[in-house]
Design an enzyme around this catalytic site. Sequence first.
Site, PDB file in Angstrom:
ATOM      1  N   ASP A 192      -7.938   3.363   1.625  1.00  0.00           N
ATOM      2  CA  ASP A 192      -7.017   3.720   2.697  1.00  0.00           C
ATOM      3  C   ASP A 192      -7.811   4.257   3.896  1.00  0.00           C
ATOM      4  O   ASP A 192      -8.518   5.252   3.772  1.00  0.00           O
ATOM      5  CB  ASP A 192      -6.041   4.783   2.195  1.00  0.00           C
ATOM      6  CG  ASP A 192      -4.870   5.000   3.140  1.00  0.00           C
ATOM      7  OD1 ASP A 192      -4.938   4.564   4.315  1.00  0.00           O
ATOM      8  OD2 ASP A 192      -3.879   5.610   2.699  1.00  0.00           O
ATOM      9  N   ASN A 227       2.517   1.511   4.086  1.00  0.00           N
ATOM     10  CA  ASN A 227       2.852   0.259   4.771  1.00  0.00           C
ATOM     11  C   ASN A 227       2.622   0.341   6.277  1.00  0.00           C
ATOM     12  O   ASN A 227       3.324  -0.283   7.057  1.00  0.00           O
ATOM     13  CB  ASN A 227       4.287  -0.166   4.444  1.00  0.00           C
ATOM     14  CG  ASN A 227       4.631  -1.598   4.855  1.00  0.00           C
ATOM     15  OD1 ASN A 227       5.756  -1.870   5.266  1.00  0.00           O
ATOM     16  ND2 ASN A 227       3.699  -2.512   4.747  1.00  0.00           N
ATOM     17  N   ARG A 235      -3.123  -0.693   5.422  1.00  0.00           N
ATOM     18  CA  ARG A 235      -3.706  -1.799   4.659  1.00  0.00           C
ATOM     19  C   ARG A 235      -2.767  -2.976   4.454  1.00  0.00           C
ATOM     20  O   ARG A 235      -3.148  -4.125   4.709  1.00  0.00           O
ATOM     21  CB  ARG A 235      -4.196  -1.285   3.301  1.00  0.00           C
ATOM     22  CG  ARG A 235      -5.304  -0.259   3.425  1.00  0.00           C
ATOM     23  CD  ARG A 235      -5.588   0.425   2.113  1.00  0.00           C
ATOM     24  NE  ARG A 235      -4.491   1.301   1.738  1.00  0.00           N
ATOM     25  CZ  ARG A 235      -4.395   1.944   0.579  1.00  0.00           C
ATOM     26  NH1 ARG A 235      -5.345   1.783  -0.330  1.00  0.00           N
ATOM     27  NH2 ARG A 235      -3.375   2.734   0.324  1.00  0.00           N
ATOM     28  N   CYS A 290       0.864  -1.186   0.000  1.00  0.00           N
ATOM     29  CA  CYS A 290       0.000   0.000   0.000  1.00  0.00           C
ATOM     30  C   CYS A 290       0.899   1.234   0.000  1.00  0.00           C
ATOM     31  O   CYS A 290       2.112   1.122  -0.149  1.00  0.00           O
ATOM     32  CB  CYS A 290      -0.983  -0.010   1.175  1.00  0.00           C
ATOM     33  SG  CYS A 290      -0.249   0.185   2.816  1.00  0.00           S
TER      34      CYS A 290
END
Length: 158
Positions: A130, A16, A19, A13
């Site tokens: 997100d 980090n 997700r 993602c």
Amino acid sequence: MAAVASKSVLFVCLGNICRSPIAEAVFRKLVQDESVENQWRIDSAATSTYEIGNPPDYRGQACMRKHGINMNHIARQVTKDDFFTYDYILCMDESNLRDLKRKSGQIKNCKAKIELLGTYDPQKLLIIEDPYYGNEEDFETVYQQCVRCCKSFLEKCS
């Protein structure tokens, strides 16, 4: 002597910390529950440098604790080596996908199959949004999507 992992997956993602570490922890738990953890190398990473060295978001950690899943990760950025050492690089949204495809185009012998984790969602929700600017419910939504997608991915790879 420990068996060498025969399959590998990297979850990606933007930072980090939300997700991808959730997806990593969910997948790790699934392979442990199936007693196939020795067959897999599992990690997560970021397309950006924003959060390198940081632990997962506290809301994501709380969500995982609620579901009894251990999350132990420090944010890192995707490296050139990742593109030819991982079988699968599964990302969360179109922006991640564009960044990864661009980076992989600069890599000779890229062996990784790069795709959206959401392509494995039985509910056909392609994008895992997100939750960073959201609330606890948004982290729960990410968790539920990751569970569905990771289960389906594991079934397809078994």
